[in-house]
Design an enzyme around this catalytic site. Structure first.
Site, PDB file in Angstrom:
ATOM      1  N   GLY A 233       1.194  -0.653  -0.062  1.00  0.00           N
ATOM      2  CA  GLY A 233       0.192  -0.043  -0.057  1.00  0.00           C
ATOM      3  C   GLY A 233       1.249   1.518  -0.016  1.00  0.00           C
ATOM      4  N   SER A 234       0.342   1.912   0.698  1.00  0.00           N
ATOM      5  CA  SER A 234       1.451   3.995   0.177  1.00  0.00           C
ATOM      6  C   SER A 234       2.026   3.895   1.467  1.00  0.00           C
ATOM      7  CB  SER A 234       0.026   4.349   0.636  1.00  0.00           C
ATOM      8  OG  SER A 234      -0.057   4.706   2.088  1.00  0.00           O
ATOM      9  N   VAL A 237       0.963   4.501   5.184  1.00  0.00           N
ATOM     10  CA  VAL A 237       0.554   3.135   5.761  1.00  0.00           C
ATOM     11  C   VAL A 237       1.692   2.227   5.638  1.00  0.00           C
ATOM     12  CG1 VAL A 237      -1.429   1.752   6.368  1.00  0.00           C
ATOM     13  CG2 VAL A 237      -1.718   4.120   5.498  1.00  0.00           C
ATOM     14  N   GLY A 238       2.422   2.202   5.148  1.00  0.00           N
ATOM     15  CA  GLY A 238       4.057   0.936   5.435  1.00  0.00           C
ATOM     16  C   GLY A 238       4.359   1.614   6.387  1.00  0.00           C
ATOM     17  N   GLU A 256       5.427  -3.056   0.734  1.00  0.00           N
ATOM     18  CA  GLU A 256       5.366  -2.868  -0.455  1.00  0.00           C
ATOM     19  C   GLU A 256       5.052  -1.735  -0.472  1.00  0.00           C
ATOM     20  OE1 GLU A 256       7.605  -3.099  -2.395  1.00  0.00           O
ATOM     21  OE2 GLU A 256       8.109  -4.961  -1.961  1.00  0.00           O
ATOM     22  N   CYS A 290       1.401   1.681  -8.801  1.00  0.00           N
ATOM     23  CA  CYS A 290       2.652   1.740  -7.984  1.00  0.00           C
ATOM     24  C   CYS A 290       3.930   1.631  -8.684  1.00  0.00           C
ATOM     25  CB  CYS A 290       2.739   0.335  -6.493  1.00  0.00           C
ATOM     26  SG  CYS A 290       3.441  -1.000  -7.636  1.00  0.00           S
TER      27      CYS A 290
HETATM   28  P1  NAP Z   1      -3.100   2.375   1.746  1.00  0.00           P
HETATM   29  O1  NAP Z   1      -4.473   3.646   2.367  1.00  0.00           O
HETATM   30  O2  NAP Z   1      -2.436   2.543   2.266  1.00  0.00           O
HETATM   31  O3  NAP Z   1      -4.011   1.029   2.428  1.00  0.00           O
HETATM   32  C1  NAP Z   1      -3.874  -0.122   1.953  1.00  0.00           C
HETATM   33  C2  NAP Z   1      -4.030  -1.257   2.775  1.00  0.00           C
HETATM   34  O4  NAP Z   1      -3.651  -0.833   4.526  1.00  0.00           O
HETATM   35  C3  NAP Z   1      -5.657  -1.043   2.874  1.00  0.00           C
HETATM   36  O5  NAP Z   1      -6.262  -2.521   2.962  1.00  0.00           O
HETATM   37  C4  NAP Z   1      -5.752   0.122   3.937  1.00  0.00           C
HETATM   38  O6  NAP Z   1      -7.450  -0.390   4.374  1.00  0.00           O
HETATM   39  C5  NAP Z   1      -4.869  -0.824   5.633  1.00  0.00           C
HETATM   40  N1  NAP Z   1      -4.487   0.016   6.356  1.00  0.00           N
HETATM   41  C6  NAP Z   1      -4.784   1.528   5.781  1.00  0.00           C
HETATM   42  N2  NAP Z   1      -4.709   2.060   6.974  1.00  0.00           N
HETATM   43  C7  NAP Z   1      -4.602   0.510   8.182  1.00  0.00           C
HETATM   44  C8  NAP Z   1      -3.760   0.973   8.974  1.00  0.00           C
HETATM   45  N3  NAP Z   1      -3.824   2.589  10.124  1.00  0.00           N
HETATM   46  N4  NAP Z   1      -3.353  -0.375   9.608  1.00  0.00           N
HETATM   47  C9  NAP Z   1      -3.623  -0.858   9.010  1.00  0.00           C
HETATM   48  N5  NAP Z   1      -3.657  -1.247   7.585  1.00  0.00           N
HETATM   49  C10 NAP Z   1      -4.071  -0.310   7.463  1.00  0.00           C
HETATM   50  O7  NAP Z   1      -3.174   2.013   0.066  1.00  0.00           O
HETATM   51  P2  NAP Z   1      -4.528   2.010  -0.994  1.00  0.00           P
HETATM   52  O8  NAP Z   1      -4.477   3.065  -1.207  1.00  0.00           O
HETATM   53  O9  NAP Z   1      -5.095   0.848  -1.184  1.00  0.00           O
HETATM   54  O10 NAP Z   1      -3.358   1.889  -2.287  1.00  0.00           O
HETATM   55  C11 NAP Z   1      -2.349   2.927  -3.192  1.00  0.00           C
HETATM   56  C12 NAP Z   1      -1.088   2.597  -2.321  1.00  0.00           C
HETATM   57  O11 NAP Z   1      -0.139   1.603  -3.112  1.00  0.00           O
HETATM   58  C13 NAP Z   1      -0.002   3.379  -3.619  1.00  0.00           C
HETATM   59  O12 NAP Z   1       0.907   4.375  -2.995  1.00  0.00           O
HETATM   60  C14 NAP Z   1       0.448   2.409  -4.789  1.00  0.00           C
HETATM   61  O13 NAP Z   1       1.743   2.975  -4.692  1.00  0.00           O
HETATM   62  C15 NAP Z   1       0.808   1.072  -3.609  1.00  0.00           C
HETATM   63  N6  NAP Z   1       0.879  -0.053  -4.025  1.00  0.00           N
HETATM   64  C16 NAP Z   1       2.194  -0.234  -4.190  1.00  0.00           C
HETATM   65  C17 NAP Z   1       1.985  -1.948  -4.631  1.00  0.00           C
HETATM   66  C18 NAP Z   1       4.120  -2.715  -4.578  1.00  0.00           C
HETATM   67  O14 NAP Z   1       4.098  -3.354  -4.501  1.00  0.00           O
HETATM   68  N7  NAP Z   1       4.896  -1.625  -3.977  1.00  0.00           N
HETATM   69  C19 NAP Z   1       1.639  -2.300  -5.296  1.00  0.00           C
HETATM   70  C20 NAP Z   1       0.389  -1.492  -5.410  1.00  0.00           C
HETATM   71  C21 NAP Z   1       0.303  -0.464  -5.126  1.00  0.00           C
HETATM   72  P3  NAP Z   1      -8.477   0.937   3.756  1.00  0.00           P
HETATM   73  O15 NAP Z   1      -8.684  -0.054   2.573  1.00  0.00           O
HETATM   74  O16 NAP Z   1      -9.270   0.517   5.230  1.00  0.00           O
HETATM   75  O17 NAP Z   1      -8.033   2.007   4.122  1.00  0.00           O
END
Ligand code: NAP
Length: 504
Positions: A233-234, A237-238, A256, A290
Site C-alpha cells: 500500500g502507500s 501506512v507502510g 511494498e 505503484c
Molecule cells: P493504503 O491506503 O496504504 O491502503 C493499503 C491497505 O492498508 C488497505 O487495506 C488499507 O485499508 C490498509 N490500512 C490503512 N490504514 C491502516 C492501518 N492503520 N493499519 C493497518 N492497515 C491499514 O493504499 P491504497 O490506497 O489501497 O493503495 C495505493 C497505494 O499502494 C499507492 O501508494 C501505491 O503505490 C501502493 N501500491 C504498492 C504496490 C507495490 O507492490 N509496491 C502495489 C500496489 C499499490 P483501507 O482500505 O480500509 O484504507
C-alpha cells in the site's frame, strides 16, 4: 441492509474458522465509474472480529503445519482450477469494483491465476537442502519452517493479484492467514475467499476480515499472536505499520509501497517506442499503479519532438467506463483520488511547471456519476530540485516531462526522490542501458518497455522508501518462513567444528 440493491448480488461476510460471519455494521462498495451502482456490501469489522480471526488462524496452524508441502500445494492447485473457471466473471468484477478497463481487470485475474499455478508447482520443489559439515560424520541441513499466523493487508488497485502474492506462498509453507482487503474492493476479496473455501482449505487456514485499515487493520497489526505482516500500500501506512509492529521484536513486516517512477528517454531512442512506453507507463490504470511513470526524463536534444508526439497520443486517450471496449483510461478510485490529482496539478503550476495538457475533471453526461479525469501533462525544461510535484507520488494521470543533458543527468534526476520502485530507459545503445541499470535506484528495471508490467516468477518490490527489501511474488517464500540450520551427528563421539576441544 438486506434491501440494498447490488450489481453483483454479493453480500460479503467475514470468514473466520470456516464460518461466514455477519457483522452488526456494514459498508457499501460503489462502482467508481457509476457510483449509483452498489457492487456489494461488506462488514465493517471491529477489533474483536480481527482478534477472533487471529485466534482461529492460531488454532489452525497447529494442524496445517503438519501437512506436507505437496498436500498443501494440491489444495492450491484446486484453487487455481476454480480461478480458471471463474476468470471472466472475476475480470468483470475487478472492472466494476476498481474501475480499470476490462483488459486490465482480466490481466489482474490472469496474474492471480499464474501465481496460483506457480505456487502449486513450488509444492514439489526443494524447500531446504543438505550442506557439508566440516566434520565428515555430521550432516547439516538448511530447512524452512513456517512462522505462524500471517496478516496480509492489501491495496485496491490489484485487488486479486496482490492478495495472492502474499496469501498463497504463506499457506504453502504451512502458515495460516488473516486477509484484510482494501475497503475500496471488498467484493473482490470476498470472491477470492469463496474460492479458497470451495478449494478445500481447512477451517481457520485462510480467514478474511473486512473493514477499515484504522480499525480492523490496526487491530491485526497490533495482535500479539501475529508472527508476520505482509503489507502492500502507500508509504504513509507502510511506515506506520512498520513502526507499530517494531514494538514486538518477534514480528516481521514486509512493506511494498509507492513510487515516483520514471521513464528515461535518451537521445538515441526510437521515438515510437519511447512515446508508446511513456503513454502506457503514465496512463494505464489511470496512473494508479505503484509503478506508473509520473516523470518522463527526456534528453534535451529530442525533447521538443518527443513532447509533440507524446501530447498527440495523450490527447487521444479515451476516458470512460472500463466495461466499454474503446476505453483506455477508467475512473479514479474515489473523490480523494480526484482531490489528490487536483492538488498535484495545482502544485505543478505553482512550482513553475509549464502546463502542456490541462486535463479536466469530467462531470457531464456519461461522466456525471463517476470519478473521471483527463491526463494532465506539464514540463520543466530545467530540473528544479526540492520540487513537490516532481518528488511525490500523485497516483493519477499527472505527468511531468523533464529536460536533461545526457544519461548522467537523467539518472541524477531519476534518483532525486525518496522512492526507488520502477525505472524504464529507452535507448538503442547497450552501453547506455547497462550504465543506467547499474546507477539508478529501483527494484524493477526495464529497457525499451514501459515502467509497468509484472510476472509472478520475478520479484516485485522497491528500494529506499518504496520497500524494505522483501519483494512480493517470486522470493516471498523467504518472508514467510524461518530458515533454520539443523545438524545431525552420526559418529559415536562428539567432534566439534573449528577444532573446538571436547575435553571436559
Ligand atoms: P493504503 O491506503 O496504504 O491502503 C493499503 C491497505 O492498508 C488497505 O487495506 C488499507 O485499508 C490498509 N490500512 C490503512 N490504514 C491502516 C492501518 N492503520 N493499519 C493497518 N492497515 C491499514 O493504499 P491504497 O490506497 O489501497 O493503495 C495505493 C497505494 O499502494 C499507492 O501508494 C501505491 O503505490 C501502493 N501500491 C504498492 C504496490 C507495490 O507492490 N509496491 C502495489 C500496489 C499499490 P483501507 O482500505 O480500509 O484504507
Amino acid at each position: 441492509m438486506n434491501s440494498v440493491q447490488t450489481i453483483s448480488g454479493i453480500q460479503a461476510r467475514n470468514y473466520i474458522d470456516g464460518q461466514w460471519v455477519a457483522s452488526a455494521r456494514q459498508f457499501e462498495s460503489l462502482n467508481p465509474a457509476d457510483t449509483r451502482e452498489v457492487v456489494g456490501v461488506a462488514p465493517l469489522s471491529t477489533a474483536a472480529d480481527a482478534a477472533q480471526a487471529v485466534e482461529a488462524a492460531k488454532r489452525a496452524f497447529e494442524t496445517w503445519r503438519e501437512q506436507s508441502w505437496v498436500r498443501r500445494a494440491e489444495i492450491i492447485d484446486n484453487f487455481a482450477q476454480l480461478m480458471k473457471r471463474d476468470l471472466e466473471e472475476m475480470s468483470r468484477l475487478v472492472t466494476r469494483e476498481c474501475g480499470k478497463p476490462l483488459n486490465e481487470g482480466r490481466a489482474d485475474v490472469v496474474e492471480a491465476l499464474h501465481m496460483a499455478q506457480y505456487v502449486a508447482g513450488m509444492g514439489r520443489q526443494p524447500n531446504g537442502f543438505a550442506v557439508s559439515s566440516e566434520i565428515p560424520a555430521k550432516d547439516a541441513f538448511i530447512l524452512r519452517k513456517p512462522k505462524g499466523v500471517i496478516v496480509c493487508i492489501t491495496p485496491w488497485n490489484f485487488p486479486v493479484a496482490i492478495p495472492l502474492w502474499a496469501i498463497l506462498p504463506s499457506v504453502l509453507a504451512g502458515n495460516t492467514v488473516v486477509f484484510k482487503p482494501s475497503e475500496e474492493t471488498p467484493i473482490c476479496g470476498h470472491k477470492l475467499m469463496e474460492l479458497f473455501a470451495e478449494a478445500g482449505f481447512p477451517p481457520g487456514v485462510i480467514n478474511i476480515v473486512h473493514g477499515t485499515g484504522e480499525e480492523a487493520g490496526d487491530a491485526l497489526v497490533k495482535h500479539p499472536d501475529v508472527a508476520a505482516i505482509l503489507f502492500t500500500g502507500s508509504r504513509a501506512v507502510g511506515k506506520y505499520i512498520q513502526q507499530t509492529a517494531a514494538v514486538d521484536l518477534y514480528k516481521f513486516v514486509a512493506t511494498e509501497m509507492g513510487g515516483k517512477n520514471a521513464t528515461i528517454v535518451l537521445a538515441d531512442a526510437d521515438l515510437d517506442i519511447a512515446v508508446n512506453a511513456c503513454v502506457l507507463g503514465a496512463f494505464k490504470t489511470s496512473g494508479q499503479r505503484c509503478v506508473s511513470s509520473g516523470r518522463l526524463i527526456v534528453d534535451r536534444k529530442i525533447e521538443p519532438k518527443f513532447t509533440q508526439m507524446f501530447l498527440d497520443k495523450a490527447r487521444r486517450v479515451r476516458v470512460g467506463n472500463g466495461l466499454r471496449d474503446d476505453v483506455f483510461m477508467g475512473p479514479l478510485i474515489n473523490q480523494d483520488g480526484i482531490a489528490k490529482w487536483k492538488h498535484h496539478n495545482a502544485r505543478a503550476t505553482e512550482e513553475g511547471g509549464e502546463v502542456l495538457l490541462d486535463g479536466k475533471h469530467l462531470t457531464d453526461g456519461d461522466y456525471a456519476y463517476g470519478h473521471f479525469v483527463e491526463p494532465f501533462v506539464y514540463r520543466f525544461k530545467q530540473y528544479k530540485q526540492s520540487t513537490f510535484c516532481l518528488r511525490e507520488e500523485a497516483f493519477s494521470p499527472h505527468v511531468a516531462i523533464i529536460g536533461v543533458d545526457g544519461m548522467e543527468e537523467a539518472v541524477r534526476v531519476y534518483n532525486d526522490t525518496e522512492y526507488g520502485l520502477s525505472m524504464a530507459v529507452i535507448t538503442e545503445d547497450y552501453r547506455k542501458w547497462r550504465w543506467v541499470r547499474d546507477h539508478a535506484d529501483y527494484g524493477l528495471g526495464y529497457v525499451n518497455l514501459p515502467s509497468i508490467g509484472a510476472e509472478v516468477h520475478l520479484p516485485f518490490g522497491g528500494v529506499k522508501s518504496s520497500g524494505n527489501g522483501h519483494p512480493g511474488a517470486e522470493g516471498i517464500i523467504d518472508s514467510v518462513t524461518h530458515r533454520i540450520a539443523f545438524t545431525v551427528n552420526h559418529a559415536r563421539e562428539i567432534v566439534m567444528a573449528q577444532g573446538l576441544s571436547t575435553k571436559v
